[in-house]
Design a protein around this motif. Structure first.
Motif: not given
Length: 269
Positions: A210-214, A218-226, A246-248, A253-256
């Motif tokens: 979960s930490v690495r997914a977050a 951040a690295i990808l900078g994508a506004p949508v993460i699924i 982890a995202f919180d 959280t706003g992109i999850l």
């Protein structure tokens, strides 16, 4: 592919998690299914499936292309998923997987592309990108792969969101490389869940935790993460609540985008 059940209605510009890694993407008038797994719960050798799919394969037989990050492991390609993929018009996978599976499989090495014609006359390009299926210091085979040959995919086309599908990748270094080489990523399907296999790599994760997914988000900078691939199999060790936490913690959280399986999620904010 014929079906006796009603087809899943299309929802262009959206993705739906079926369960495990299996994702449906409706993009540019095309239906893409990645890493198909449709078996009922039960044992698959040393792996155990704990949940069935939210959408059955007979509702997805109109798929235009199937993407398989690797055919080596049942949690990415179970028996029903294999039958589904081999009945599709086109299957894109690793070079080794294509050699094992035969038609309609086409093998892509990292960096290779395949272009499909969209119903509107445009094109959708599928680019294979690297993935590392284990810790960076894991033992590599003669081809340089850890665990087995795996690829992720980037889907792109004029007027379409650019979508990254990670496949079973545990490497932040690899995510950084993909982000550097891809001008813009609008949405990412990240295989999370911290899959751990007894006796392999000191039971360190072979997919993003979960930490690495977050961090990857951040690295990808994508506004949508699924997130995908975080439940449905006994060897996943971090589920939905841990991912959300982890995202919180990371302020992301706003992109999850995470919901019950079988729910359509927009690929744009």
């Amino acid at each position: 592919m014929a079906s006796s059940s009603p087809l899943l209605p299309r929802n262009d510009g959206s993705a739906l998690i079926v369960g495990g890694p299996t994702t449906v993407l409706d993009l540019g008038g095309l239906r893409i299914v990645s890493d198909p797994t449709f078996d009922a719960p039960g044992p698959h050798g040393y792996l155990t499936k704990t949940e069935g799919p939210a959408v059955t394969q007979d509702r997805l037989v109109d798929a235009d292309v199937v993407l398989v990050s690797h055919d080596n492991h049942a949690d990415n390609f179970d028996d029903s998923g294999r039958a589904f993929a081999l009945a599709a018009p086109l299957l894109l996978t690793t070079t080794g997987g294509a050699a094992r599976l035969g038609a309609p499989a086409k093998g892509l090495a990292a960096g290779d592309t395949h272009t499909l014609t969209r119903p509107d006359g445009g094109e959708l390009t599928v680019t294979a990108v690297p993935a590392v299926h284990g810790p960076e210091d894991g033992e590599r085979d003669p081809d340089g792969d850890i665990n087995c040959q795996v690829v992720g995919f980037v889907l792109s086309g004029d007027g379409l969101p650019t979508v990254y599908i990670s496949g079973d990748n545990a490497s932040i270094r690899t995510v950084t490389e993909i982000a550097r080489r891809t001008e813009t990523i609008d949405a990412a399907i990240l295989h999370a869940g911290a899959a751990r296999i007894p006796g392999k790599f000191r039971e360190r994760p072979v997919s993003l935790d979960s930490v690495r997914a977050a961090a990857a988000a951040a690295i990808l900078g994508a506004p949508v993460i699924i997130p995908a691939h975080y439940d449905g199999w006994a060897h996943f060790t971090e589920g939905r609540e841990v991912i959300e936490h982890a995202f919180d913690d990371a302020g992301l959280t706003g992109i999850l985008r995470i919901a019950d399986h079988g729910t359509w999620l927009p690929l744009k904010p």
